[in-house]
Design a protein around this motif. Structure first.
Motif, PDB file in Angstrom:
ATOM      1  N   ASP A 149       0.835  -1.208   0.000  1.00  0.00           N
ATOM      2  CA  ASP A 149       0.000   0.000   0.000  1.00  0.00           C
ATOM      3  C   ASP A 149       0.869   1.257   0.000  1.00  0.00           C
ATOM      4  N   ALA A 150       1.935   1.255   0.792  1.00  0.00           N
ATOM      5  CA  ALA A 150       2.851   2.405   0.824  1.00  0.00           C
ATOM      6  C   ALA A 150       3.543   2.566  -0.530  1.00  0.00           C
ATOM      7  N   HIS A 151       3.916   1.465  -1.143  1.00  0.00           N
ATOM      8  CA  HIS A 151       4.527   1.490  -2.473  1.00  0.00           C
ATOM      9  C   HIS A 151       3.562   2.118  -3.485  1.00  0.00           C
ATOM     10  N   VAL A 152       2.329   1.665  -3.467  1.00  0.00           N
ATOM     11  CA  VAL A 152       1.327   2.189  -4.403  1.00  0.00           C
ATOM     12  C   VAL A 152       1.081   3.669  -4.141  1.00  0.00           C
ATOM     13  N   ASP A 153       0.963   4.053  -2.881  1.00  0.00           N
ATOM     14  CA  ASP A 153       0.773   5.473  -2.542  1.00  0.00           C
ATOM     15  C   ASP A 153       1.920   6.318  -3.085  1.00  0.00           C
ATOM     16  N   LEU A 154       3.135   5.842  -2.898  1.00  0.00           N
ATOM     17  CA  LEU A 154       4.307   6.581  -3.364  1.00  0.00           C
ATOM     18  C   LEU A 154       4.243   6.811  -4.868  1.00  0.00           C
TER      19      LEU A 154
ATOM     20  N   ASP B 231      -2.702   3.013 -12.317  1.00  0.00           N
ATOM     21  CA  ASP B 231      -3.902   2.305 -11.854  1.00  0.00           C
ATOM     22  C   ASP B 231      -3.506   1.613 -10.554  1.00  0.00           C
ATOM     23  N   ARG B 232      -4.011   2.107  -9.453  1.00  0.00           N
ATOM     24  CA  ARG B 232      -3.625   1.615  -8.124  1.00  0.00           C
ATOM     25  C   ARG B 232      -3.925   0.119  -7.965  1.00  0.00           C
TER      26      ARG B 232
ATOM     27  N   VAL C 160      -4.085  -2.211 -10.380  1.00  0.00           N
ATOM     28  CA  VAL C 160      -3.140  -2.983 -11.195  1.00  0.00           C
ATOM     29  C   VAL C 160      -1.787  -3.049 -10.492  1.00  0.00           C
ATOM     30  N   GLU C 161      -1.301  -1.907 -10.008  1.00  0.00           N
ATOM     31  CA  GLU C 161      -0.003  -1.883  -9.332  1.00  0.00           C
ATOM     32  C   GLU C 161      -0.035  -2.742  -8.069  1.00  0.00           C
ATOM     33  N   GLY C 162      -1.077  -2.630  -7.289  1.00  0.00           N
ATOM     34  CA  GLY C 162      -1.176  -3.423  -6.060  1.00  0.00           C
ATOM     35  C   GLY C 162      -1.210  -4.909  -6.340  1.00  0.00           C
ATOM     36  N   ILE C 163      -1.991  -5.322  -7.330  1.00  0.00           N
ATOM     37  CA  ILE C 163      -2.106  -6.745  -7.658  1.00  0.00           C
ATOM     38  C   ILE C 163      -0.787  -7.294  -8.177  1.00  0.00           C
ATOM     39  N   THR C 164      -0.171  -6.586  -9.129  1.00  0.00           N
ATOM     40  CA  THR C 164       1.051  -7.124  -9.727  1.00  0.00           C
ATOM     41  C   THR C 164       2.206  -7.155  -8.726  1.00  0.00           C
ATOM     42  N   VAL C 165       2.324  -6.138  -7.901  1.00  0.00           N
ATOM     43  CA  VAL C 165       3.399  -6.150  -6.904  1.00  0.00           C
ATOM     44  C   VAL C 165       3.153  -7.251  -5.876  1.00  0.00           C
ATOM     45  N   ARG C 166       1.921  -7.436  -5.453  1.00  0.00           N
ATOM     46  CA  ARG C 166       1.633  -8.511  -4.489  1.00  0.00           C
ATOM     47  C   ARG C 166       1.905  -9.889  -5.086  1.00  0.00           C
ATOM     48  N   LEU C 167       1.584 -10.075  -6.369  1.00  0.00           N
ATOM     49  CA  LEU C 167       1.907 -11.343  -7.023  1.00  0.00           C
ATOM     50  C   LEU C 167       3.419 -11.565  -7.036  1.00  0.00           C
ATOM     51  N   GLN C 168       4.187 -10.507  -7.300  1.00  0.00           N
ATOM     52  CA  GLN C 168       5.647 -10.617  -7.289  1.00  0.00           C
ATOM     53  C   GLN C 168       6.165 -10.949  -5.890  1.00  0.00           C
ATOM     54  N   VAL C 169       5.613 -10.302  -4.884  1.00  0.00           N
ATOM     55  CA  VAL C 169       6.029 -10.555  -3.499  1.00  0.00           C
ATOM     56  C   VAL C 169       5.749 -12.009  -3.115  1.00  0.00           C
ATOM     57  N   LEU C 170       4.568 -12.494  -3.457  1.00  0.00           N
ATOM     58  CA  LEU C 170       4.210 -13.870  -3.128  1.00  0.00           C
ATOM     59  C   LEU C 170       5.082 -14.872  -3.882  1.00  0.00           C
TER      60      LEU C 170
END
Length: 164
Positions: free
Chosen positions: A6-11, A20-21, A23-33
């Motif tokens: 969330d902080a990453h997306v806010d930044l 697109d918040r 899209v960014e949240g989903i793709t980054v979370r998929l990468q993290v997982l």
């Protein structure tokens, strides 16, 4: 509840007007997982003295079904690598007794890599532990959420299959 994504997306939303918040949240979370699961899988395999690339090679042989063998060319294609690089992998696995290379009886030019009993037993122990790692993560979600997430991810995978 918020996570570090969330902080990453806010930044980045503050820097990129068109971001697109979702899209960014989903793709980054998929990468993290994905990274989390890779690290956990690597740790499980390290306990067996295996590296992930070694396990993937054993996995491809096992995946082919009995008698758990394939030509080096088939394995190279399945693993997305060059035949020369695969030869080095097979050398290492064969020296440890996990794979055996033999020539075809009818065509001596044709070589097969076959999973040995030792390689198969190692794969079975490793896959069991890997499945437990995956279950430990996913079972934090209720069954209905797991089913829904699986369905949503399937839809995205189907899109990528069309583009491949």
């Amino acid at each position: 509840m918020k996570d570090f994504v969330d902080a990453h997306v806010d930044l980045w939303a503050g820097e990129l007007d068109d971001l697109d918040r979702d899209v960014e949240g989903i793709t980054v979370r998929l990468q993290v997982l994905t990274r989390y699961l890779e690290r956990r899988r690597e740790a499980v395999l390290a306990a067996y003295g295996l590296q992930l690339w070694e396990f993937k090679t054993l996995h491809m042989l096992r995946r082919g079904g009995t008698p758990y063998r394939a030509t080096p060319g088939e394995l190279a294609r399945q693993l997305g690598m060059s035949p020369a690089a695969l030869t080095n992998r097979l050398d290492a696995l064969e020296s440890r007794g996990y794979v055996e290379r033999t020539h075809d009886r009818d065509d001596r030019r044709k070589v097969f890599a076959t999973l040995t009993r030792s390689g198969s037993a190692l794969w079975e122990r490793g896959i069991g532990d890997i499945l437990r790692v995956e279950e430990e993560l996913i079972h934090h979600l209720p069954a209905a959420d797991r089913t829904r997430l699986d369905s949503l991810l399937r839809r995205l995978v189907l899109i990528t299959e069309k583009d491949s």
